[in-house]
Design a protein around this motif. Sequence first.
Motif, short mmCIF file in Angstrom:
data_model
loop_
_atom_site.label_atom_id
_atom_site.label_comp_id
_atom_site.label_asym_id
_atom_site.label_seq_id
_atom_site.Cartn_x
_atom_site.Cartn_y
_atom_site.Cartn_z
N TYR A 1 0.72 -1.11 -0.03
CA TYR A 1 -0.04 0.00 -0.04
C TYR A 1 0.79 1.09 -0.14
O TYR A 1 0.54 2.33 -0.56
CB TYR A 1 -0.93 0.03 1.15
CG TYR A 1 -1.94 1.25 1.21
CD1 TYR A 1 -2.90 1.11 0.45
CD2 TYR A 1 -1.72 2.15 1.97
CE1 TYR A 1 -3.86 2.12 0.53
CE2 TYR A 1 -2.73 3.22 1.91
CZ TYR A 1 -3.81 3.16 1.29
OH TYR A 1 -4.50 4.13 1.28
N MET A 2 2.05 1.14 0.76
CA MET A 2 2.78 2.32 0.79
C MET A 2 3.47 2.75 -0.51
O MET A 2 3.95 3.62 -1.09
CB MET A 2 4.11 1.98 1.81
CG MET A 2 3.52 2.21 3.25
SD MET A 2 4.82 2.24 4.43
CE MET A 2 6.14 0.96 3.90
N LEU A 3 3.79 1.47 -1.57
CA LEU A 3 4.17 1.66 -2.88
C LEU A 3 3.31 1.93 -3.76
O LEU A 3 3.29 1.81 -5.00
CB LEU A 3 5.06 0.44 -3.02
CG LEU A 3 6.18 -0.18 -2.45
CD1 LEU A 3 6.80 -1.36 -2.63
CD2 LEU A 3 7.08 0.90 -2.38
N CYS A 4 1.97 1.94 -3.52
CA CYS A 4 1.03 2.54 -4.33
C CYS A 4 1.16 3.78 -5.10
O CYS A 4 1.51 4.68 -4.47
CB CYS A 4 -0.44 2.33 -3.48
SG CYS A 4 -1.80 2.68 -4.52
N PRO A 5 0.88 3.47 -6.31
CA PRO A 5 1.23 4.73 -7.20
C PRO A 5 0.05 5.95 -6.84
O PRO A 5 -1.05 5.47 -6.54
CB PRO A 5 1.03 4.35 -8.66
CG PRO A 5 0.16 3.07 -8.48
CD PRO A 5 0.48 2.49 -7.19
N SER A 6 0.33 7.14 -7.15
CA SER A 6 -0.43 8.31 -6.73
C SER A 6 -1.03 8.59 -8.26
O SER A 6 -0.45 8.32 -9.42
CB SER A 6 0.11 9.47 -6.00
OG SER A 6 1.20 9.87 -6.90
N GLY A 7 -2.37 9.11 -8.36
CA GLY A 7 -2.97 9.57 -9.70
C GLY A 7 -4.23 8.84 -9.67
O GLY A 7 -4.84 8.56 -8.90
#
Length: 141
Positions: A22-28
């Motif tokens: 979840y911490m590595l989840c991309p933003s956008g």
Amino acid sequence: MEGLNSFIISFCGSCILLGFLYMLCPSGNMSASVKYIFCLCFVCCVVGTAVSIPSPDFSCFDEAESYEILTEQNTAVTAQTVFSEALRQQNINFRKIAVDTNKTSDGSIIISKVTVYTDELPQKIYEIIDSDSYEVEVINE
């Protein structure tokens, strides 16, 4: 107990792994769909580990040894207390009550004899605690 340990380990492991991902989840615009997939994975992990838990085994409770709670001595003391209270309620002065019990062949306990040590008239005692199933003896002092 192994099933519970397995569930806890699997649950904690999936929480740590999915938290890291979840911490590595991309933003956008991809963020919402990735978070949705992670939530589905988490739900699948929880359901999968919960299904693997075996049903509890309560057979040790069914096979517990039955201890004899009611003994001849307990019965005698209980009967002595009941007879004492019956005599006290009728204002009968007595020094002691002795109750003799017998255990029958079928395991039941019966009162065979009640002895009352008193200075009252025996007729009063017989009126209060006399019965056909046991003998009442009054000893005048």
